[in-house]
Design a protein around this motif. Structure first.
Motif, PDB file in Angstrom:
ATOM      1  N   LYS A  59     -18.241  -1.644  10.680  1.00  0.00           N
ATOM      2  CA  LYS A  59     -19.803  -2.056  10.438  1.00  0.00           C
ATOM      3  C   LYS A  59     -19.838  -3.592  10.254  1.00  0.00           C
ATOM      4  O   LYS A  59     -20.738  -4.057  11.019  1.00  0.00           O
ATOM      5  N   LEU A 113     -20.776   5.062   4.737  1.00  0.00           N
ATOM      6  CA  LEU A 113     -21.850   4.744   5.321  1.00  0.00           C
ATOM      7  C   LEU A 113     -23.225   5.143   4.933  1.00  0.00           C
ATOM      8  O   LEU A 113     -24.070   4.592   4.329  1.00  0.00           O
ATOM      9  N   TYR A 114     -23.107   6.683   4.733  1.00  0.00           N
ATOM     10  CA  TYR A 114     -24.369   7.210   4.120  1.00  0.00           C
ATOM     11  C   TYR A 114     -24.483   6.985   2.817  1.00  0.00           C
ATOM     12  O   TYR A 114     -25.673   6.608   2.127  1.00  0.00           O
ATOM     13  N   VAL A 123     -23.763   4.075   1.103  1.00  0.00           N
ATOM     14  CA  VAL A 123     -24.095   2.735   1.075  1.00  0.00           C
ATOM     15  C   VAL A 123     -25.678   2.818   1.572  1.00  0.00           C
ATOM     16  O   VAL A 123     -26.622   2.100   0.662  1.00  0.00           O
ATOM     17  N   SER A 124     -26.219   3.615   2.547  1.00  0.00           N
ATOM     18  CA  SER A 124     -27.546   3.384   2.807  1.00  0.00           C
ATOM     19  C   SER A 124     -28.258   4.196   1.864  1.00  0.00           C
ATOM     20  O   SER A 124     -29.657   3.835   1.732  1.00  0.00           O
ATOM     21  N   VAL A 125     -27.858   5.044   0.771  1.00  0.00           N
ATOM     22  CA  VAL A 125     -28.705   5.536  -0.228  1.00  0.00           C
ATOM     23  C   VAL A 125     -28.552   4.883  -1.663  1.00  0.00           C
ATOM     24  O   VAL A 125     -28.932   5.157  -2.594  1.00  0.00           O
ATOM     25  N   GLY A 126     -27.811   3.464  -1.486  1.00  0.00           N
ATOM     26  CA  GLY A 126     -27.794   2.688  -2.617  1.00  0.00           C
ATOM     27  C   GLY A 126     -26.701   2.921  -3.529  1.00  0.00           C
ATOM     28  O   GLY A 126     -26.546   2.116  -4.690  1.00  0.00           O
ATOM     29  N   SER A 149     -29.085  11.637  -2.807  1.00  0.00           N
ATOM     30  CA  SER A 149     -28.619  10.465  -2.927  1.00  0.00           C
ATOM     31  C   SER A 149     -28.053  10.388  -4.402  1.00  0.00           C
ATOM     32  O   SER A 149     -27.689   9.246  -4.811  1.00  0.00           O
ATOM     33  N   SER A 153     -29.589  10.542  12.283  1.00  0.00           N
ATOM     34  CA  SER A 153     -30.041  11.429  11.150  1.00  0.00           C
ATOM     35  C   SER A 153     -28.397  12.039  10.659  1.00  0.00           C
ATOM     36  O   SER A 153     -27.990  12.473  11.501  1.00  0.00           O
ATOM     37  N   TYR A 154     -28.233  11.717   9.500  1.00  0.00           N
ATOM     38  CA  TYR A 154     -26.901  12.082   8.852  1.00  0.00           C
ATOM     39  C   TYR A 154     -27.148  13.688   8.736  1.00  0.00           C
ATOM     40  O   TYR A 154     -26.273  14.219   9.039  1.00  0.00           O
TER      41      TYR A 154
END
Length: 398
Positions: free
Chosen positions: A39, A243-244, A246-249, A304, A371-372
């Protein structure tokens, strides 16, 4: 430097140590480092999935011939060839500056496990005598220990070094070089005849006859395809969970801890779930594990919370531990003893097709659905479908 002899515990323990170092190196370079590195180079989800899956595609084509060649030319030569890939390819990651270059490096890195994996297992089997099952179980523990601590160390190093990918791949190369150095001390007599015409032609005839016989067994193929369905989910989750997260913090240290929880549960549960399948039957256990894994995969993108994700990661690891030993044992139950190697070769190849397809399919679905949850849900439905086909078509022997 005195080579290790083929008698006693020495070579067995040595190969276990080599496997631990080799797979520690390999998985340190893979999860969660690889998708985040891809990424950072600007790779789209489809490309990230292809990058993650391409090394397993290598195994689809290489595992069977690697095992057969080790019968002809000797285990040690093939082991060292595989270890040479573990030791050399990680250093090439530091030269990568584009997703396309990373794809090429991953393709060549796949030769490491594709050659080493089946040859190391065959070596353990040839050294174990009457303790074959027990020794293979302990070898799997060493192998899985490397696979478990590699992702945890990768996540920790990403966190501590502020995503210094080049340093991590340097460490992976050093570990691979250590595995190769340890491998040079291995010496074994495994029945290879050298390179004579007879030594090549006769094993080749047996090899092709075994493949034909095993692939003609509907139950072996369907059972192997069901395992591929499970590893479709494994490949998708291991590639896109970082990646998911990281996307939720979540930070990379927490991601490494999630992988550690998953790996430890899988590693510790496998001997017991395999033993349980010996006593209570394999089919029900396999179907139950597939259902648990599919549901867990679908639920993961709904939270998350670090602690919930760690629990779900551990639950997914338990599902893998329930299914895989029982599936391997069922394939062994379904074939003749003299075709065991061919059966495991077919099983491993179909398994790799599933594992390679998981990241690729997930990448396409995530790009398409944005969408995951939808992507993981669709893959979960495919896992359940494979379990259903297995349940209605495969009969457990006697």
């Amino acid at each position: 430097m005195q080579p290790i002899r083929a008698e006693g515990r020495g070579p067995f323990l040595a190969i276990c140590g080599v496997a631990f170092l080799a797979y520690f190196s390999y998985t340190l370079a893979r999860h969660p480092v690889l998708p985040l590195f891809a990424k950072s180079l600007g790779a789209a989800p489809e490309m990230i999935g292809l990058i993650a899956g391409i090394s397993t595609v290598t195994g689809v084509f290489v595992k069977l011939p690697a095992g057969a060649l080790s019968d002809i030319f000797g285990r040690r030569r093939l082991l060292l060839l595989g270890l040479a890939f573990f030791a050399s390819v990680p250093f090439a990651y530091s030269l990568v500056s584009s997703p396309e270059q990373l794809l090429a490096v991953r393709f060549f890195h796949g030769f490491a496990t594709a050659i080493f994996g089946p040859v190391a297992t065959a070596t353990i089997a040839s050294l174990s005598g009457g303790q074959r099952g027990e020794k293979i179980g302990w070898y799997s523990l060493a192998d899985n220990s490397g696979r478990t601590f590699g992702p945890f160390m990768g996540g920790a190093l990403l966190f501590l070094t502020a995503n210094n990918y080049h340093l991590i791949y340097l460490i992976a190369g050093v570990l691979g070089a250590a595995a190769l150095l340890a491998g040079t001390r291995l010496s074994m007599e495994d029945g290879a005849k050298g390179g004579s015409t007879e030594a090549v032609v006769e094993p080749w005839k047996k090899f092709t006859a075994g493949i034909r016989e095993v692939t003609s067994s509907r139950d072996v193929v369907i059972t192997s395809a069901m395992e591929a369905g499970q590893y479709l989910a494994v490949g998708a989750l291991f590639t896109f969970l970082p990646l998911y997260a990281v996307s939720v913090g979540l930070n990379t240290g927490q991601i490494g801890a999630i992988f550690l929880a998953q790996g430890i549960v899988t590693m510790l549960a496998r001997p017991y779930t395999g033993k349980f399948s010996d006593r209570s039957g394999r089919k029900r256990l396999i179907i139950g594990g597939m259902i648990v894994g599919a549901i867990t995969l679908a639920i993961i993108p709904l939270t998350s919370s670090f602690y919930v994700l760690m629990f779900l990661g551990a639950l997914f690891g338990l599902a893998v531990a329930i299914v895989t030993p029982s599936t391997m044992a069922l394939v062994a139950d379904l074939c003749r003893a003299e075709r065991m190697g061919a059966a495991m070769g077919v099983f491993g190849t179909i398994w790799d097709i599933g594992e390679a397809s998981g990241p690729i399919l997930a990448g396409v679905l995530i790009a398409w659905t944005a969408s995951y949850f939808k992507s993981f849900l669709l893959i979960s439905l495919l896992v359940l479908a494979s379990a259903l086909v297995f349940a209605v078509t495969v009969e457990e022997p006697g």
